[in-house]
Design a protein around this motif. Sequence first.
Motif, PDB file in Angstrom:
ATOM      1  N   GLY A  54       0.549  -1.158  -0.193  1.00  0.00           N
ATOM      2  CA  GLY A  54      -0.049  -0.288  -0.282  1.00  0.00           C
ATOM      3  C   GLY A  54       0.797   0.978  -0.002  1.00  0.00           C
ATOM      4  O   GLY A  54       2.087   1.296  -0.416  1.00  0.00           O
ATOM      5  N   SER A  55       0.485   2.629   0.124  1.00  0.00           N
ATOM      6  CA  SER A  55       1.073   3.130   0.429  1.00  0.00           C
ATOM      7  C   SER A  55       2.026   4.478   1.542  1.00  0.00           C
ATOM      8  O   SER A  55       1.501   3.418   2.704  1.00  0.00           O
ATOM      9  N   PHE A  56       3.352   4.615   1.500  1.00  0.00           N
ATOM     10  CA  PHE A  56       3.892   5.179   2.565  1.00  0.00           C
ATOM     11  C   PHE A  56       3.394   5.300   4.076  1.00  0.00           C
ATOM     12  O   PHE A  56       3.237   5.081   4.612  1.00  0.00           O
ATOM     13  N   VAL A  89       7.934  -1.316   1.086  1.00  0.00           N
ATOM     14  CA  VAL A  89       6.605  -0.249   1.939  1.00  0.00           C
ATOM     15  C   VAL A  89       7.720  -0.475   3.489  1.00  0.00           C
ATOM     16  O   VAL A  89       7.906   0.402   3.574  1.00  0.00           O
ATOM     17  N   GLY A  90       7.663  -1.682   3.491  1.00  0.00           N
ATOM     18  CA  GLY A  90       8.520  -2.303   4.756  1.00  0.00           C
ATOM     19  C   GLY A  90      10.169  -1.496   5.056  1.00  0.00           C
ATOM     20  O   GLY A  90      10.550  -0.661   5.556  1.00  0.00           O
ATOM     21  N   MET A  91      11.101  -1.728   3.282  1.00  0.00           N
ATOM     22  CA  MET A  91      11.956  -0.850   3.938  1.00  0.00           C
ATOM     23  C   MET A  91      12.189   0.477   3.270  1.00  0.00           C
ATOM     24  O   MET A  91      12.474   1.374   3.914  1.00  0.00           O
ATOM     25  N   TYR A  99       7.231  10.464   0.047  1.00  0.00           N
ATOM     26  CA  TYR A  99       6.518  11.517  -0.669  1.00  0.00           C
ATOM     27  C   TYR A  99       5.114  10.705  -1.422  1.00  0.00           C
ATOM     28  O   TYR A  99       4.261  11.569  -2.289  1.00  0.00           O
ATOM     29  N   GLU A 100       4.797  10.058  -0.756  1.00  0.00           N
ATOM     30  CA  GLU A 100       3.995   9.288  -1.291  1.00  0.00           C
ATOM     31  C   GLU A 100       2.299   9.715  -1.025  1.00  0.00           C
ATOM     32  O   GLU A 100       2.142   9.557   0.010  1.00  0.00           O
ATOM     33  N   SER A 101       1.130   9.994  -1.981  1.00  0.00           N
ATOM     34  CA  SER A 101       0.491  10.862  -1.614  1.00  0.00           C
ATOM     35  C   SER A 101       0.200  12.108  -0.170  1.00  0.00           C
ATOM     36  O   SER A 101      -0.690  12.817  -0.967  1.00  0.00           O
ATOM     37  N   GLN A 102       0.908  12.417   0.545  1.00  0.00           N
ATOM     38  CA  GLN A 102       1.333  13.622   1.185  1.00  0.00           C
ATOM     39  C   GLN A 102       2.330  13.153   2.151  1.00  0.00           C
ATOM     40  O   GLN A 102       3.043  11.946   1.914  1.00  0.00           O
ATOM     41  N   GLU A 103       3.395  14.887   2.641  1.00  0.00           N
ATOM     42  CA  GLU A 103       4.600  14.462   3.089  1.00  0.00           C
ATOM     43  C   GLU A 103       4.670  13.268   3.850  1.00  0.00           C
ATOM     44  O   GLU A 103       3.813  14.171   4.960  1.00  0.00           O
ATOM     45  N   THR A 104       4.799  12.795   4.596  1.00  0.00           N
ATOM     46  CA  THR A 104       4.578  11.828   5.572  1.00  0.00           C
ATOM     47  C   THR A 104       6.323  11.538   6.273  1.00  0.00           C
ATOM     48  O   THR A 104       7.541  11.043   5.717  1.00  0.00           O
ATOM     49  N   VAL A 114      11.666   9.329  -0.018  1.00  0.00           N
ATOM     50  CA  VAL A 114      10.808   8.015  -1.139  1.00  0.00           C
ATOM     51  C   VAL A 114       9.810   8.754  -1.300  1.00  0.00           C
ATOM     52  O   VAL A 114       8.940   9.597  -1.397  1.00  0.00           O
ATOM     53  N   ARG A 115      10.525   9.178  -3.061  1.00  0.00           N
ATOM     54  CA  ARG A 115      10.378   9.608  -3.887  1.00  0.00           C
ATOM     55  C   ARG A 115       9.548   8.594  -5.820  1.00  0.00           C
ATOM     56  O   ARG A 115       9.693   7.493  -5.400  1.00  0.00           O
TER      57      ARG A 115
END
Lengths: 213, 252
Positions: A54-56, A89-91, A99-104, A114-115
């Motif tokens: 899924g997403s970051f 995504v674990g890594m 930066y996936e969907s929003q800065e986290t 992560v870009r």
Amino acid sequence: MFIAVIDYGSGNLKSAAKALEAASNNININSKIVVTSDPKIIKEANKIVLPGQGSFKDCCLGIKKISGLEDALNEFVLIKKKPIFGICVGMQLFARIGYESQETKGFGWIDGEVRKINNINKTLKLPHMGWNQIELIKDFTLFANLKNKSHMYFIHSYEFITREKDCIVATTNYGNSITVAVAKENIFGTQFHPEKSQKNGLVILENFLKWEF
Amino acid sequence: MLKNRIIPCLDVKNGRVVKGINFVDLIDAGDPVEQAKIYDEQGADELCFLDITASNENRNIILDTVKKTAEKCFMPLTVGGGVRTLEDIRNLLLAGADKVSINTAAVSNKNLVKESSEKFGSQCIVVAVDAKKVKENKWEIFTHGGRKSTGIDALKFVEKMESLGAGEILLTSMDRDGTKKGYDLDLTKKVSKLVNIPVIASGGVGNLEHLHQGIKIGKANAVLAASIFHFGEFSIQDAKKYLDSKGIPVRI
């Protein structure tokens, strides 16, 4: 040996746990593999595997939602310095920011971001999906018995870009060179899915089980 | 370099393979897990299960099949057929599927593709498109296993699905499916060029050259076939060797 596969509501944990079992049978290691989100159990573990799908952003939220999990992971990795293996995504979560969907904010264990993969004016398909060959950059314990340019299974649209170049242990080519495995002391992660990469993937999991840090 | 994928597809009904491999040494030729293991050993790049179970009561059987397969085969698995809700998708992913393909429900409920890709990630949402040629350069979407016309233009539909978050298109030509005449190359090429997500060509494979054409002419990223592999006509290795001899990048 006691291995905890971290369950924080993200994706296909069964495959990771089953592949670890198969790997430990292959090398005759007596191991107990437990899928858990309980900070107390995680404390007891010798090693942990952090999967991610899924997403970051969603993965970060998933970890934060479980009381005590983020602290338990930080303690395990930074203070106890016990081995961790992040998958996909674990890594990516090792990075400082995603930066996936929003800065986290990520864990920040390895300095990086992560870009989205540069798909070079839409000439490349995303997700980067399927079997690609990995370039082993360094002679590294967790790549024992693995040939350079082995095929691994990928499925991702975002990449880990790190400033700590010493941490890059494998790359692949998809338009540009992409970091696909990172290592820093007790921390190890792969962008590809060892639990889905047939024999090559099991070799890496076997090496992780054997790893003495 | 990223390789083109070869994907054998198994039709599963009430937990049994409908058209299975005819290998003599197979203990139970109708067991999807046994068949999956053979494809795993042969080096298939992914596996695809299409659940064609008709009755609702038996729909959970597929979850058990997926679970058992994921315990034995450490390779990517896509499961489709009868996927209608977020709950269906979640259950399949938890059972061990890596990707779930949505067919009829992608047409009848557009929110499903959007919601599921947001919830589980685009990487696991495959939209299975069944298209039929209606006139020169025009294809329409059919649902319910190709029986029901929708009047929807196939090319517009795949673009829409990409924008809603689909991670891959499984493109089946209903004109070619089961004919052994090869993929609809015009359709495959048009869709592959139109979207920036991977496209799997499906429907009509009768020989190895058809796989080659699907990639070379159709520009597909992956090729799916059922019967040429099931009946032992060709193994996965045969297909890979053939494609390799034609200069197509495959994992050998």
